[in-house]
Write an enzyme that holds these catalytic residues in place. Structure first.
Site, PDB file in Angstrom:
ATOM      1  CE  LYS A 294      -3.734  -2.348   2.513  1.00 60.47           C
ATOM      2  NZ  LYS A 294      -4.955  -2.317   1.679  1.00 60.47           N
TER       3      LYS A 294
ATOM      4  CE  LYS B 275     -15.639   2.279   3.303  1.00 61.56           C
ATOM      5  NZ  LYS B 275     -14.809   1.369   4.108  1.00 61.56           N
TER       6      LYS B 275
HETATM    7  C1  F58 Z   1      -9.130  -6.466   0.826  1.00 58.03           C
HETATM    8  N1  F58 Z   1      -8.611  -7.661   1.425  1.00 58.03           N
HETATM    9  C2  F58 Z   1      -8.326  -6.029  -0.383  1.00 58.03           C
HETATM   10  N2  F58 Z   1      -8.143  -9.009   3.231  1.00 58.03           N
HETATM   11  O1  F58 Z   1      -6.967  -5.873  -0.016  1.00 58.03           O
HETATM   12  C3  F58 Z   1      -8.891  -4.702  -0.880  1.00 58.03           C
HETATM   13  O2  F58 Z   1      -8.235  -4.289  -2.047  1.00 58.03           O
HETATM   14  C4  F58 Z   1     -10.370  -4.863  -1.169  1.00 58.03           C
HETATM   15  O3  F58 Z   1     -10.957  -3.627  -1.451  1.00 58.03           O
HETATM   16  C5  F58 Z   1     -11.089  -5.462   0.033  1.00 58.03           C
HETATM   17  O4  F58 Z   1     -10.481  -6.665   0.442  1.00 58.03           O
HETATM   18  C6  F58 Z   1     -12.546  -5.748  -0.255  1.00 58.03           C
HETATM   19  O5  F58 Z   1     -12.679  -6.448  -1.437  1.00 58.03           O
HETATM   20  C7  F58 Z   1      -8.622  -7.814   2.753  1.00 58.03           C
HETATM   21  O6  F58 Z   1      -9.072  -6.959   3.498  1.00 58.03           O
HETATM   22  C8  F58 Z   1      -8.011  -9.343   4.516  1.00 58.03           C
HETATM   23  O7  F58 Z   1      -8.184  -8.554   5.425  1.00 58.03           O
HETATM   24  C9  F58 Z   1      -7.647 -10.785   4.810  1.00 58.03           C
HETATM   25  C10 F58 Z   1      -7.951 -11.158   6.230  1.00 58.03           C
HETATM   26  C11 F58 Z   1      -7.515 -12.573   6.541  1.00 58.03           C
HETATM   27  C12 F58 Z   1      -6.091 -12.852   6.201  1.00 58.03           C
HETATM   28  C13 F58 Z   1      -5.779 -12.458   4.805  1.00 58.03           C
HETATM   29  C14 F58 Z   1      -6.207 -11.013   4.485  1.00 58.03           C
END
Ligand code: F58
Length: 795
Positions: free
Chosen positions: A542, A647
């Site tokens: 990021k 947002k």
């Molecule tokens: C996020 N993933 C993406 N994963 O990084 C982001 O680009 C996207 O907008 C969002 O999902 C919604 O689609 C994300 O937040 C996690 O938090 C996982 C949690 C469990 C372990 C692996 C990562």
């Protein structure tokens, strides 16, 4: 509403023996939470009755995370009670705002994925769709972050202490989940039976959180499972005097729902995580199948009435679990069970980063879930055989579910689901062309895109009531009901008075945030400065580091080269996964820059850096309405979508970003003139990666980069220096901060110049608000409904 006031009084009398005038804020809070929950339970009864009668198809949304945010304001807002309760409480000397602050953020998620799940529950409920969410009732949500001497420290988040009043315990629907043990195959005249022996059973207790809809009769449920030992402690051991052993199995059982793994975008294969995943998927599937069977007395029509949505791979054990239930408990053949299963599941992928694609070693997995393992193995065997038959055996290295003794959960999901979707146009293209290209070839049409969306009722309606009121009056359309109508604002893009009004509202929100910043960090910020915001999980991809590097560049130029930029306040907020050393070092770097600048009487006149601790939904609600610039600067190709970008845009911030994730679609929506795009494209990143990116060349060939990094090495406030980060930037950084630095720096200059042309900036901000309609979760969930789930509104 009269009733609501009476209910509050009655509750206070009954539970605390107090009149409202004697009550404390804490007591009022509890009364409001419980009464609201009970109102929603009554509404739920009515909407569920309709649902049962109509026998329509339903969606079950499985997610290890739901980042719900505070519930009380959202529920009162949705129910339309907010103003009246505010006045009623004010009459008795209470502020509703202060009562809202008592509620902890239910931190049942890490970041974007969990928040998306909650935005979707809200939107679907407001639009009267039948959806039920399933997850875990984590006793400790995402940790509380405290910054101490610039370092992140993690403290347990005991949210249930005050958060539990919103939950309803459904002791009538407890379920048992089985781990370990052995399976025995027994043949009889009726066929094969699987007998499960020596297993450890754990009880799943359901707690329901009601999800309200805006101006709607529908109430949906998020069911959260809590783990419990089945028989309490072991009485025999206890009698023998082995006290600690007697409590052991209980402790193991209860550890399952103890805490949310705080790792973001990486998979650290832990046995406890496998247990968490199976615990909640098994309990949920058993519940869903039972409900269905009780209604229809058959499971033959299961896939016609049920869609199970898998939010990333974490709930993927739903798939073998449904197979297990159909075969072992309802005696379906493999083929029939498989036919039902493959028509039931739909899967959303949220990442292409290899380290975040879940994999489990067979050696770890098999002993914990022996039956589930044999089912996955059989799915894989049949899949591999089929690939042989269709001439795709050569691609099995990429596609097989079990590979080198490792189970690849994304592959299991793709093989077993009827739909796979990415979360932005670019992300879906990368999935199809690169990450899962062979799958895309053998399953044409299975991969689709649904660009993410956000709950605008929370992120605009509740977080920014000033802007909402103004737009309501100006536009005369109900954009809270239907965000697409907000594009009427475009008619005012050249109206000076409107542009000034918007600027004034932004200033009010900046002032509110400045007060919060002062109270939480003691830093005084200038509200005339540009509020430049980067808020998201801390991760190398990021590139908070790119932002920090640019700030160090500015610092040096102001201090030694007489640069006098337009004043800017750089605002960061981010949690780092607790074991992620580089991420924690980057937080330390940002905090150190903040300190160094504060101590410098010249530089601090121009730039300030603020790191707000404990990023969470309720803090985002304070920061977002006050932002001028939205930093979305991930390395192109890495951010699946992003939702913070949406947002911020909705609240009039202008994006400074790479062509990554949903930034691409924001760019398409607002047009080149209303966004600041910089950096390499995802193809260029790929190309450079293949051709061996050499960070050191950028250092050697770019004077600004060289001087900034050299200067970074001298930033040594006391016992910390940043050589470690400087070394990383010039050598191994796979996210190529240096490759994008020049372009970022130049674009930052354009941002600064543009901001000083107030008319131009305000117009850009207006266009961003006006064009945000497509990023509503109403639009996104409608696409899920139409393209994937094929469900109807509750009749
Ligand atoms: C996020 N993933 C993406 N994963 O990084 C982001 O680009 C996207 O907008 C969002 O999902 C919604 O689609 C994300 O937040 C996690 O938090 C996982 C949690 C469990 C372990 C692996 C990562």
């Amino acid at each position: 509403m009269d009733n609501f006031a009476t209910d509050i009084k009655k509750y206070l009398e009954k539970i605390f023996g107090n009149t409202i005038d004697e009550a404390s804020e804490r007591q009022i809070y509890q009364a409001l939470m419980v009464i609201t929950r009970d109102r929603l339970a009554e509404k739920r009864f009515e909407s569920n009755k309709k649902l049962k009668e109509s026998q329509q198809k339903r969606v079950y949304y499985m997610s290890m995370e739901f980042l719900v945010g505070k519930t009380l304001r959202n529920n009162l807002y949705n129910l339309g009670y907010e103003d009246e309760i505010k006045h009623f409480l004010a009459k008795h000397g209470f502020s509703l705002e202060r009562i809202y602050n008592i509620e902890p953020d239910p931190g049942l998620g890490n970041g974007g994925l969990g928040r998306l799940a909650s935005c979707y529950m809200d939107a679907l409920t407001s639009n009267d769709y039948p959806i039920m969410g399933f997850s875990i009732l984590y006793e400790f949500g995402i940790f509380k972050q405290v910054i101490s001497d610039g370092w992140q420290q993690e403290y347990p988040d005991n949210w249930l202490d005050l958060g539990r009043y919103g939950l309803l315990y459904r002791n009538d629907e407890e379920i048992e989940v089985k781990f370990y043990g052995n399976t025995k195959e027994e043949w009889s005249s009726e066929g094969l039976h699987i007998r499960y022996e020596d297993y450890t059973a754990i009880k799943a207790e359901p707690y329901d959180l009601f999800i309200s809809g805006y101006d709607s009769d529908t109430v949906n449920v998020l069911r959260l499972w809590k783990s419990k030992a089945t028989g309490g402690f072991n009485m025999k051991l206890f009698e023998k005097g082995e006290y600690s052993k007697s409590l052991e199995s209980e402790a193991i059982a209860e550890s399952i729902s103890k805490l949310l793994y705080p790792a973001d975008d990486n998979d650290n294969g832990k046995a406890l995580r496998i247990k968490q995943q199976y615990f909640f998927t098994s309990a949920s599937l058993q519940q869903i199948v039972k409900n269905h069977y009780d209604t229809y007395m058959t499971l033959d029509n299961f896939a016609e009435k049920v869609v199970i949505h898998i939010n990333d791979t974490h709930p993927s054990m739903c798939i073998p679990e449904l197979m297990r239930i159909l075969m072992d408990e309802y005696e379906y053949s493999w083929d029939k069970a498989w036919s039902i299963t493959t028509k039931t599941f739909a899967y959303t992928n949220h990442t292409i980063m290899a380290e975040a694609l879940e994999k489990w070693s067979v050696d770890l997995f098999q002993p914990i879930l022996p039956r589930i393992y044999t089912i996955i193995r059989e799915i894989n065997n049949r899949f591999c055989k089929w690939c042989n038959d269709i001439g795709a055996a050569g691609e099995l290295d990429e596609m097989s579910i079990i590979h080198n003794n490792v189970i690849r959960m994304a592959n299991l999901c793709i093989v077993s689901s009827y739909s796979v979707n990415g979360v932005s146009m670019l992300h879906t293209e990368i999935l199809k062309k690169d990450t899962f290209k062979s799958f895309n070839r053998i399953y044409p049409g299975k991969f689709i895109n649904v660009t993410n969306g956000i709950a605008h009722r929370r992120w605009l309606g509740q977080a920014n009531p000033e802007l909402t009121r103004y737009l309501n009056k100006l536009l005369g359309v109900d954009f809270i009901k239907d965000l697409s109508s907000i594009d009427k604002l475009l008619e005012y893009q050249d109206d000076k008075a409107v542009l000034e009004d918007l600027e004034n509202i932004k200033n009010i929100k900046k002032l509110q945030l400045a007060e919060y910043i002062k109270s939480s960090t003691a830093i005084k910020v200038d509200t005339n400065s540009i509020f430049d915001v980067q808020i998201k999980r801390l991760h190398e991809y990021k590139r908070q580091l790119l932002n920090a590097l640019h700030i160090i560049y500015l610092y040096r130029m102001i201090k030694f080269n007489g640069l006098k930029p337009y004043p800017r306040t750089f605002i960061f907020s981010a949690k780092a996964s607790s074991g992620y050393v580089m991420a924690k070092n980057i937080i330390k770097l940002i905090c150190s820059i903040s300190e160094i600048i504060e101590a410098d009487p010249i530089v601090r006149e121009y730039i300030k850096v603020v790191f707000l601790e404990d990023y969470r939904v309720s803090l985002a609600e304070k920061i977002i309405p006050a932002a001028n610039v939205s930093e979305q600067i991930s390395q192109a190709g890495k951010e699946a979508s992003g939702t913070g970008n949406m947002k911020l845009m909705l609240n009039g911030a202008v994006t400074l970003g790479t062509m990554d994730g949903a930034n691409v679609e924001i760019h398409n929506a607002v047009g080149q003139d209303n966004i600041f795009i910089f950096g390499l494209s995802s193809e260029e990143v790929e190309e450079l990666f293949k051709n061996d990116y050499r960070a050191i060349d950028y250092y050697n060939n770019n004077q600004d980069i060289k001087e900034t990094i050299d200067f970074m090495r001298t930033l040594d406030n006391g016992h910390t220096n940043f050589n470690y980060i400087a070394d990383y930037l010039v050598s191994t950084d796979p996210y190529m901060c240096l490759a994008d630095f020049e372009s970022y720096k130049n674009t930052q200059k354009i941002v600064e110049d543009t901001y000083q042309d107030k008319g131009k900036w305000n117009k850009m901000s207006l266009v961003n608000i006006a064009k945000s309609g497509i990023f509503s979760a109403d639009r996104a969930t409608k696409e899920y409904v139409e393209k994937i789930w094929k469900i109807e509104k509750i009749k």
